[in-house]
Write a protein that holds these residues in place. Structure first.
Motif: not given
Length: 257
Positions: A245-250
């Motif tokens: 999530i923190r890398k790609d948003g979801s």
């Protein structure tokens, strides 16, 4: 059949969304000319398989940071763990903070991170409960399989049961190190050397309502530690979801079974 929980990256989830839309559209059309249908099938987008990411603590375990499994037989996590810890603390309970009972495709975003942190804490709680517990299990000893001529013609005597076990042991002499179990028309065999530690027995009902012997047994330490590892990897699964999530948003969590 079993309960499988998969974790997909945002890119994988989006690709699979396009795949499902294209496949549904393909099969909804019924008037395809044969050549055109073959070309359309060949042009369908690819399905993105999950990526296995081994556990940091238990890299050789069946569970990993993007895949969890609980068989629906007696050895599955969601069957065994509630018996051992005395509470319904399986995968469904662990992930209650981020899913409903009927959610099978769940997009996880920044708003779900607190729920994932709670799920991680629950998984670690289960690991602690397993370490501290007396790993008591139950199983039924009943005959389901085999042709009629191999079944008991009447309720057997103690001598007949003992003779049957000795026949099974002789017939499977090449499996002297056998440490699992199997069933046939006359009953269940739990091993020829180690077997299992049976603590109590009573008469109850099996899954189809027939009379069966219900045994209380204690799980061996090696098997118990495997469930501890499963719970710890489930906590890593939550960490993996938060990192994606923190890398790609979801990311996406898929439940099957």
């Amino acid at each position: 059949m079993g309960l499988d929980v998969y974790l997909y990256t945002r890119q994988q989830a989006e690709a699979n969304g396009r795949y499902e839309e294209a496949v549904n559209a393909f099969y909804e059309r019924e008037d395809w000319p044969s050549e055109e249908r073959d070309k359309a099938r060949a042009a369908l987008p690819a399905y993105e398989s999950r990526t296995n990411v081994p556990s940091e603590k238990h890299p050789d375990h069946l569970f990993n940071r993007r895949y969890l499994r609980s068989s629906y037989n007696g050895s599955g996590f969601d069957a065994a763990v509630p018996e051992m810890v005395g509470a319904d603390h399986g995968l469904y309970w662990i992930f209650e903070p981020v899913r409903l009972d009927d959610d099978y495709e769940i997009e996880l975003t920044e708003a779900d991170i607190p729920g994932l942190e709670t799920a991680k804490a629950r998984a670690l709680t289960v690991a602690d409960e397993l370490r501290a517990c007396d790993p008591l299990r139950t199983c039924e000893a009943s005959a389901f399989f085999g042709s009629q001529e191999h079944m008991w013609s009447d309720l057997p005597t103690e001598e007949q049961v003992l003779a049957w076990y000795r026949e099974e042991r002789e017939r499977n002499s090449e499996r002297d190190d056998f440490d699992g179990g199997y069933s046939n028309a006359k009953g269940m065999v739990f091993g020829f050397k180690k077997g299992m530690e049976v603590l109590a027995a009573t008469v109850g009902k099996n899954i189809i309502g027939q009379p069966a012997a219900i045994l209380v047994f204690r799980l061996g330490d090696e098997a118990k530690q495997s469930y501890v590892a499963s719970a710890e990897i489930t906590a890593e699964f939550c960490d993996e979801a938060i990192a994606l999530i923190r890398k790609d948003g979801s990311c996406s969590m898929h439940w099957s079974g």
